[in-house]
Write a protein that holds these residues in place. Structure first.
Motif, short mmCIF file in Angstrom:
data_model
loop_
_atom_site.label_atom_id
_atom_site.label_comp_id
_atom_site.label_asym_id
_atom_site.label_seq_id
_atom_site.Cartn_x
_atom_site.Cartn_y
_atom_site.Cartn_z
N VAL A 161 0.81 -1.31 -0.08
CA VAL A 161 0.01 -0.09 0.19
C VAL A 161 0.97 1.24 0.03
O VAL A 161 0.33 2.47 0.26
N THR A 162 2.14 1.30 -0.34
CA THR A 162 2.96 2.35 -0.54
C THR A 162 2.39 3.58 -1.23
O THR A 162 2.58 4.77 -0.83
N ASP A 163 2.01 3.12 -2.35
CA ASP A 163 1.34 4.19 -3.19
C ASP A 163 0.15 4.81 -2.77
O ASP A 163 -0.15 6.11 -2.98
N VAL A 164 -0.74 4.09 -2.12
CA VAL A 164 -1.75 4.66 -1.45
C VAL A 164 -1.54 5.49 -0.45
O VAL A 164 -2.04 6.61 -0.16
N ILE A 165 -0.78 5.20 0.38
CA ILE A 165 0.00 5.96 1.55
C ILE A 165 0.28 7.26 0.97
O ILE A 165 0.14 8.29 1.43
N ARG A 166 1.28 7.05 -0.11
CA ARG A 166 1.69 8.51 -0.40
C ARG A 166 0.66 9.27 -1.05
O ARG A 166 0.78 10.51 -0.85
N GLU A 167 -0.53 8.96 -1.64
CA GLU A 167 -1.18 9.61 -2.27
C GLU A 167 -2.24 10.35 -1.07
O GLU A 167 -2.18 11.52 -1.47
N VAL A 168 -2.70 9.52 -0.18
CA VAL A 168 -3.44 10.28 0.77
C VAL A 168 -2.62 10.85 1.71
O VAL A 168 -3.12 12.18 2.06
N GLY A 169 -1.32 10.84 1.74
CA GLY A 169 -0.61 11.74 2.68
C GLY A 169 -0.33 12.96 2.23
O GLY A 169 -0.44 13.96 2.66
N THR A 170 -0.18 12.94 0.72
CA THR A 170 0.01 14.42 -0.03
C THR A 170 -1.32 15.12 0.21
O THR A 170 -1.05 16.31 0.45
N LYS A 171 -2.59 14.50 0.17
CA LYS A 171 -3.86 15.40 0.12
C LYS A 171 -3.84 15.68 1.58
O LYS A 171 -4.21 17.01 1.94
N ILE A 172 -3.40 15.10 2.53
CA ILE A 172 -3.63 15.46 4.01
C ILE A 172 -2.52 16.36 4.37
O ILE A 172 -3.01 17.63 4.95
N GLN A 173 -1.44 16.23 3.74
CA GLN A 173 -0.11 17.41 4.12
C GLN A 173 -0.67 18.63 3.44
O GLN A 173 -0.44 19.90 4.00
N SER A 174 -1.27 18.78 1.93
CA SER A 174 -1.59 20.03 1.72
C SER A 174 -2.78 20.81 2.38
O SER A 174 -2.68 21.94 2.61
N LEU A 175 -3.76 20.03 3.21
CA LEU A 175 -4.35 20.65 4.20
C LEU A 175 -4.09 21.18 5.13
O LEU A 175 -4.38 21.99 5.88
N ILE A 176 -2.77 20.53 5.70
CA ILE A 176 -2.23 20.98 7.16
C ILE A 176 -1.28 22.34 6.85
O ILE A 176 -1.19 23.22 7.58
N ASP A 177 -0.75 22.52 5.51
CA ASP A 177 0.13 23.36 5.08
C ASP A 177 -0.60 24.50 4.92
O ASP A 177 -0.08 25.67 5.27
N ILE A 178 -2.04 24.37 4.93
CA ILE A 178 -3.08 25.68 4.53
C ILE A 178 -3.61 25.93 6.09
O ILE A 178 -4.41 26.79 6.03
N GLY A 179 -3.30 25.32 7.15
CA GLY A 179 -3.51 25.64 8.45
C GLY A 179 -4.86 25.02 8.88
O GLY A 179 -5.58 25.50 9.67
N LEU A 180 -5.08 23.86 8.14
CA LEU A 180 -6.47 23.05 8.52
C LEU A 180 -5.93 21.72 9.28
O LEU A 180 -7.00 20.87 9.34
N GLY A 181 -4.74 21.45 9.80
CA GLY A 181 -4.68 20.25 10.69
C GLY A 181 -5.43 20.12 11.83
O GLY A 181 -5.40 18.97 12.08
N TYR A 182 -5.85 21.14 12.09
CA TYR A 182 -6.76 20.73 13.53
C TYR A 182 -8.17 20.04 13.10
O TYR A 182 -8.84 19.48 13.87
N LEU A 183 -8.58 20.26 12.02
CA LEU A 183 -9.83 19.48 11.51
C LEU A 183 -9.74 18.11 11.58
O LEU A 183 -8.78 17.57 11.28
N THR A 184 -11.01 17.30 11.79
CA THR A 184 -10.81 15.82 11.98
C THR A 184 -11.24 15.27 10.68
O THR A 184 -12.18 16.16 10.11
N LEU A 185 -10.99 14.16 10.21
CA LEU A 185 -11.51 13.34 8.98
C LEU A 185 -12.96 13.20 8.97
O LEU A 185 -13.77 13.27 7.86
N ASP A 186 -13.62 13.23 10.00
CA ASP A 186 -15.07 12.90 10.02
C ASP A 186 -15.97 13.87 10.33
O ASP A 186 -17.03 14.04 10.60
N ARG A 187 -15.27 15.23 10.25
CA ARG A 187 -15.99 16.54 10.44
C ARG A 187 -17.04 16.88 9.24
O ARG A 187 -16.64 16.65 8.02
N SER A 188 -18.19 16.94 9.68
CA SER A 188 -19.36 17.31 8.81
C SER A 188 -18.93 18.36 7.92
O SER A 188 -18.82 19.65 8.45
N THR A 189 -19.44 18.46 6.55
CA THR A 189 -18.83 19.63 5.80
C THR A 189 -20.14 20.70 6.03
O THR A 189 -19.68 21.75 5.95
N GLU A 190 -21.19 20.29 6.48
CA GLU A 190 -22.30 21.30 6.78
C GLU A 190 -21.82 22.37 8.04
O GLU A 190 -22.29 23.44 8.44
#
Length: 755
Positions: free
Chosen positions: A304-333
């Motif tokens: 699953v190395t490729d899967v981890i790299r892709e999901v890690g890239t998505k999460i890192q970009s959200l952290i870099d823009i200051g959203l690291g405090y959000l939980t993954l199950d946070r309702s979009t509404e």
């Protein structure tokens, strides 16, 4: 003119634009500044973005076009060298109980794949881990994570019969179409009080599932299905759009609690037995992004190395823009407009597309100066990848990012729509334009007003607040600041129950707008204007309503006729009969002080104040509009044409002239130019002088510097925030190294000295 090419706008005359010609450099960041309502959005969104989206849609077959969003033909002669536009707006994500941060960003799909390949024991493939599919969802709550209990006693008046209105829930009253489904069913004696029903009758009325009726009376529709009141409310109202209209009524009958079977995880028990490093997919979804990234980095499974790299890239970009405090199950509404916009920016940071034009609508809204630095970094990265960036912005913290600045003005509304400056940021500072003048001004602090009373909040643990205690003064202006997600709104939530005096909560809800909503309808003065016309003419007041007897028969009072063109855009044209006036000839034949009703509604508020100076019911409400800087709007301007900043001030105008009151405001400067902010500060001073208390959640440093008291929450967001960093006079916060806001105040003036 520009070495790497430019977007050439020729003769743009959308809305209030005065036949603009403009050259915008490619592969640069261009900031569009100017007063609210000056025409920035008309140029950037309604002209440039609309033209690009329209051209792109027309490359698809006509069959496909009917399913794509429609963009009207902008009023512009032509736009040369226009790239494909990606618009990143402030709009919140739609209210869908099944949408979370992880589903919206695509992270959830990758996590499902990860657990199906690397989780132990094996329980199924990717779909098995989805709470939105039957294979994975908890059957009790259908993957929602909660269940709604409906109190049947709150729905029924047992002393009444069906004919007397025994079903008390809104939209089930006598003579409504829902009520007829019970009285016409033939199942009940419609004159018998509910308290006299047998157990079977009661069960059929309240709990019966959908079914066909045998031997139904003639009044019963042939194809209709019968259904009890509770399942009907559950199916047709709760979770549907109609629920938004019945919030208060639903709150009285519905109790929401975590699902007793899945305990809020949304998934079947078997799915949760599959784990990676001792954690189920639900455990990971409950993590904030920082901890989720650590979980990924600890996985050592080559498959699953490729899967981890892709999901890690998505999460890192959200952290870099200051959203690291959000939980993954946070309702979009529950995400703010600012959070939503940053999520969209982060999404495009990981895209390999180049030569695009990214168009952003005030990306600083809802952001502390500390967060704005992260936005700056993201926009520079987007530009450096080979894209053009257009930003509509007022914030003096973000404007300096510009390689090129376009100012639209000089005024708002009809007095705007012209290009008043083009050039670099340095050239803007050296110009004598309105924006340039305000950008050069340092912050000045007020002499704090004294206060005797205060409200003490002790050991507050609402949401992410960490057992904080703080006092909030009464009779003065207090600003609550801190980075987005730090706990500011939670502090206000804890304050509301403590308020003994009446308070005006301007933090709640947007204004519902449609083509018939105008300043006069929102201010509730259209009836007063109609009465004046009726008294002057002897005609009935209903003749002067464009929603009633006075409406133009062709356009039904809309002022435009809209023709559906199948797979092409609907065409809106000025009504040929009334020429946009909305009224019929009879209504227009009557005059009041020499003007007909249409001419009056076309008056700018500035002129309407003088026109109605002898009518107090109308005059004082219009003066309030002037106080909040909206006197350039016309009385009959559709609210759908107003910007977010204008709508915010409209709400405030309605609530003025109340004394001894507490005003709760949530970022009132959103969408306002620095000149408008200065007007708002003057208004705040007048409100305090009149004996009111102002409690404002705000990031704008100008507003903070003019407050009497500052409460700074932080240091960061989510679980990394929730502490009181400073409480006291704003000027002294500069000396507090731990105060993010204090340091931002200090840095702002240091930057002005360098300029």
């Amino acid at each position: 003119m520009f070495e790497r090419g430019a977007i050439e706008v020729n003769d743009a005359h959308q809305n209030n634009l005065k036949h603009i010609n403009l050259t915008i450099p490619k592969y640069k960041i261009t900031v569009f500044a100017g007063l609210s309502g000056s025409g920035k959005s008309s140029l950037v969104f309604d002209t440039i973005a609309a033209a690009s989206r329209r051209e792109l849609n027309e490359t698809f077959p006509s069959f496909t076009q009917q399913y794509l969003p429609k963009y009207g033909q902008p009023h512009v002669k032509r736009i040369d060298h226009l790239p494909v536009a990606i618009v990143i707006e402030q709009k919140r994500i739609g209210k869908n109980a099944r949408s979370t941060l992880s589903t919206y960003t695509g992270i959830y799909s990758l996590l499902r794949l990860l657990f199906s390949r690397a989780g132990q024991p094996f329980v199924g493939y990717s779909d098995t881990f989805s709470f939105n599919l039957p294979q994975g969802m908890c059957q009790t709550c259908q993957g929602l994570g909660y269940v709604d209990d409906i109190d049947s006693k709150a729905l029924i008046d047992p002393n009444k019969s069906l004919n007397q209105g025994a079903i008390t829930f809104v939209s089930f009253g006598p003579n409504t179409w829902r009520w007829r489904r019970y009285v016409n069913s033939g199942l009940f004696d419609n004159d018998k009080p509910i308290k006299d029903y047998s157990d079977h009758e009661m069960n059929m009325l309240m709990n019966a599932p959908q079914q066909q009726l045998k031997g139904a009376p003639a009044k019963w529709p042939r194809t209709a299905l019968y259904e009890g009141v509770i399942p009907r409310i559950r199916r047709s109202i709760i979770g549907k759009k109609e629920a938004q209209h019945h919030k208060e009524a639903l709150a009285k009958i519905v109790t929401r609690r975590p699902c007793p079977d899945c305990h809020g995880t949304r998934l079947r028990p078997e799915v949760l037995t599959c784990k990676i490093n001792g954690l189920s997919i639900a455990d990971v979804l409950s993590m904030d992004l920082v901890h989720a990234l650590k979980f990924l980095h600890d996985i050592d499974v080559p498959l699953v190395t490729d899967v981890i790299r892709e999901v890690g890239t998505k999460i890192q970009s959200l952290i870099d823009i200051g959203l690291g405090y959000l939980t993954l199950d946070r309702s979009t509404e529950t995400l703010s407009g600012g959070e939503t916009q940053r999520i969209k920016i982060a999404k495009f940071l990981t895209s390999d597309l180049v030569d695009m034009v990214y168009i952003l609508d005030e990306p600083s809204v809802g952001l502390h100066p500390h967060d704005i630095q992260l936005i700056k970094n993201a926009l520079i990265n987007l530009k450096d990848k080979g894209n053009t960036i257009l930003v509509v912005e007022h914030n003096p913290e973000l404007i300096p990012i510009a390689d090129y600045v376009v100012e639209i003005g000089p005024k708002a509304g009809k007095g705007g729509g012209q290009v008043t400056f083009t050039g670099t940021y340095e050239e803007l500072l050296n110009s004598n334009t309105m924006t340039g003048d305000y950008l050069k001004r340092p912050l000045t602090y007020r002499t704090p007003r004294q206060f005797d009373e205060k409200i003490s909040l002790k050991h507050v643990q609402t949401h992410n607040l960490k057992d904080v205690s703080v006092a909030i003064p009464l009779g003065v202006e207090t600003v609550i600041s801190g980075v987005a997600g730090s706990g500011k709104s939670s502090l206000v939530d804890a304050l509301r129950p403590k308020l003994k005096e009446p308070f005006i909560d301007l933090a709640q809800g947007a204004i519902g707008t449609n083509i018939r909503s105008t300043p006069v309808t929102y201010l509730d003065i259209l009836d007063d204007i109609r009465k004046e016309f009726a008294m002057a003419s002897g005609a009935s007041t209903s003749l002067f309503s464009y929603n009633g007897k006075g409406a133009c028969p062709r356009c039904k009072g809309k002022g435009v006729t809209i023709t559906n063109m199948a797979f092409m855009d609907p065409v809106a044209q000025e009504c040929e009969m009334c020429h946009g006036k909305r009224y019929n000839d009879e209504a227009l034949s009557h005059l009041y002080h020499g003007k007909n009703i249409s001419e009056v509604l076309n008056l700018p508020i500035e002129m309407a104040i003088a026109f109605f100076k002898d009518t107090k019911e109308i005059d004082h409400k219009l003066v309030n509009m002037q106080k909040v800087g909206l006197d350039y709007l016309t009385l009959g301007q559709p609210l759908t044409t107003l910007s977010g900043g204008e709508l915010q001030r409209l709400k405030l105008a309605v609530q003025l002239n109340k004394t001894g009151t507490i005003y709760l405001l949530d970022e009132p400067t959103a969408g306002l130019h620095m000149k408008d902010v200065a007007k708002l500060i003057k208004l705040f001073d007048e409100l305090v002088a009149a004996g009111n208390t102002l409690i404002i959640v705000e990031h704008n440093l100008e507003v903070i510097s003019k407050a009497d008291w500052l409460i700074d929450v932080g240091p960061n967001a989510g679980i990394y925030g929730g502490e009181i960093l400073y409480a006291g006079i704003p000027e002294k916060a500069q000396a507090e190294a731990a105060s993010r806001t204090g340091q931002a105040l200090k840095a702002y003036n240091q930057q002005r000295q360098l300029n």
